[in-house]
Scaffold this active site. Structure first.
Site, PDB file in Angstrom:
ATOM      1  N   HIS A 217      -3.222   1.744   8.664  1.00 22.72           N
ATOM      2  CA  HIS A 217      -4.272   0.901   8.062  1.00 22.72           C
ATOM      3  C   HIS A 217      -4.311  -0.433   8.785  1.00 22.72           C
ATOM      4  O   HIS A 217      -3.274  -1.058   9.004  1.00 22.72           O
ATOM      5  CB  HIS A 217      -3.976   0.702   6.570  1.00 22.72           C
TER       6      HIS A 217
ATOM      7  N   HIS B  34      -7.307  -3.961  10.053  1.00 23.63           N
ATOM      8  CA  HIS B  34      -8.497  -4.738   9.678  1.00 23.63           C
ATOM      9  C   HIS B  34      -9.361  -5.036  10.908  1.00 23.63           C
ATOM     10  O   HIS B  34      -9.403  -6.190  11.357  1.00 23.63           O
ATOM     11  CB  HIS B  34      -8.070  -6.055   9.019  1.00 23.63           C
TER      12      HIS B  34
ATOM     13  N   HIS C  66     -12.985  -4.560   3.738  1.00 20.53           N
ATOM     14  CA  HIS C  66     -11.531  -4.665   3.783  1.00 20.53           C
ATOM     15  C   HIS C  66     -10.955  -4.181   5.121  1.00 20.53           C
ATOM     16  O   HIS C  66     -10.380  -4.978   5.858  1.00 20.53           O
ATOM     17  CB  HIS C  66     -10.919  -3.879   2.611  1.00 20.53           C
TER      18      HIS C  66
ATOM     19  N   GLU D  85       0.827  -1.211   0.000  1.00 22.37           N
ATOM     20  CA  GLU D  85       0.000   0.000   0.000  1.00 22.37           C
ATOM     21  C   GLU D  85       0.865   1.268   0.000  1.00 22.37           C
ATOM     22  O   GLU D  85       0.366   2.357   0.258  1.00 22.37           O
ATOM     23  CB  GLU D  85      -0.928   0.023   1.229  1.00 22.37           C
TER      24      GLU D  85
HETATM   25  O1  2HA Z   1      -0.683  -5.027   3.987  1.00 24.70           O
HETATM   26  O2  2HA Z   1      -3.660  -4.876   4.596  1.00 24.70           O
HETATM   27  O3  2HA Z   1      -4.443  -3.779   2.367  1.00 24.70           O
HETATM   28  C1  2HA Z   1      -1.736  -5.875   3.744  1.00 24.70           C
HETATM   29  C2  2HA Z   1      -2.982  -5.109   3.618  1.00 24.70           C
HETATM   30  C3  2HA Z   1      -3.356  -4.610   2.298  1.00 24.70           C
HETATM   31 ZN    ZN Z   2      -5.644  -4.128   4.258  1.00 23.97          ZN
END
Ligand code: 2HA
Ligand code: ZN
Length: 270
Positions: free
Chosen positions: A141, A143, A213, A118
């Site tokens: 970022h 999840h 995502h 990313e």
């Molecule tokens: O780095 O989360 O969006 C792995 C991820 C890609």
């Molecule tokens: Zn991701």
């Protein structure tokens, strides 16, 4: 690499990156190599960073990010696990420096670890936020399971609807995430389309949820970025727990919300 190891301010920031990487793993938000972090450390490393020789050949970015010319970032490595970043950020990420036109980067320390898939999105976001005169240093970022679950419901693919639902679960959410959360419809991970859609939402929000995502937060401080996501996740958990118990959570009333905004002089979104 004494330029780095003997720089207390930089090492303190690296420790904060490790701390947050550990939280992401501990929260269950970072399966395998899920998530990535970039932090602009240009001011922390100072002129010494410009003098460091590169460990790799310049890698073109495919675009010119002029506001990032000469900037230096810590970026987690592609395929690397957050739980490993928590243990040793220098072995699972690297310091990169953009060239004088912002069109390519070189890895300058400590090991030639290839940056996150990313990277282009992170750098586009850093570049654009500098152009918007924001002193943003961090793009985070991850999840978060509960927040991603909500994006599987069409009702929550609307930024305003989702923001109000999450705000209304606990007063802290309205206070800690005063600009609410933007929602980006599904895009392929790692694409510039995803970065561009995210940048549109970052005009009004500091936290953006990607359908099916994950989530991305920007800010001056990595702990604050984590706290914003953590608070949104807490609200999502309360909502989902209530639903699992078989009832629709009432949420704070408009009057309760208005009183909170007045009591703490909170900004009112556009
Ligand atoms: O780095 O989360 O969006 C792995 C991820 C890609
Ligand atoms: Zn991701």
């Amino acid at each position: 690499m004494s330029v780095i190891r003997n720089n207390p301010a930089l090492m303190a920031e690296m420790n904060r990156i490790s701390e947050v990487a550990g939280y992401l793993w501990g929260k269950g938000w970072a399966e395998r190599n899920g998530g990535n972090i970039s932090v602009n450390i240009t001011d922390l490393i100072g002129d010494e960073g410009q003098r460091m020789s590169s460990l790799t050949r310049a890698q073109p970015l495919g675009r010119s990010l002029q506001s990032l010319a000469g900037h230096i970032f810590y970026v987690t490595g592609t395929g690397k696990r957050m739980r490993d970043v928590a243990q040793d950020p220098f072995s699972h990420g690297s310091l990169i420096r953009l060239n004088a036109c912002g069109g390519a980067y070189e890895i300058i320390a400590e090991k030639p670890i290839i940056p996150s898939s990313e990277l282009a999105s992170h750098l586009c976001i850093h570049n654009c936020l500098i152009e918007r005169n924001l002193d943003n240093k961090v793009v985070l970022h991850t999840h978060p399971t509960d927040l991603i679950a909500l994006t599987h419901c069409n009702d929550f693919l609307d930024s305003e609807a989702l923001t109000w639902k999450l705000w209304s679960m606990i007063p802290e959410c309205r206070m800690i995430v005063p600009k609410g959360v933007g929602v980006v419809p599904y895009e392929t991970p790692g694409t510039i389309a995803l970065a561009e859609a995210t940048l549109k939402q970052l005009v009004n929000h500091d936290v953006v949820l990607w359908e099916k995502h994950g989530i991305l937060a920007v800010g001056e401080d990595i702990i604050d970025c984590f706290d914003a996501i953590d608070t949104l996740s807490k609200s999502a958990q309360i909502y989902l727990n209530a639903k699992q118990a078989g009832f629709e959570p009432q949420g704070m009333t408009k009057k309760q919300m208005d009183e909170l905004v007045a009591a703490f002089d909170l900004p009112i979104p556009d």
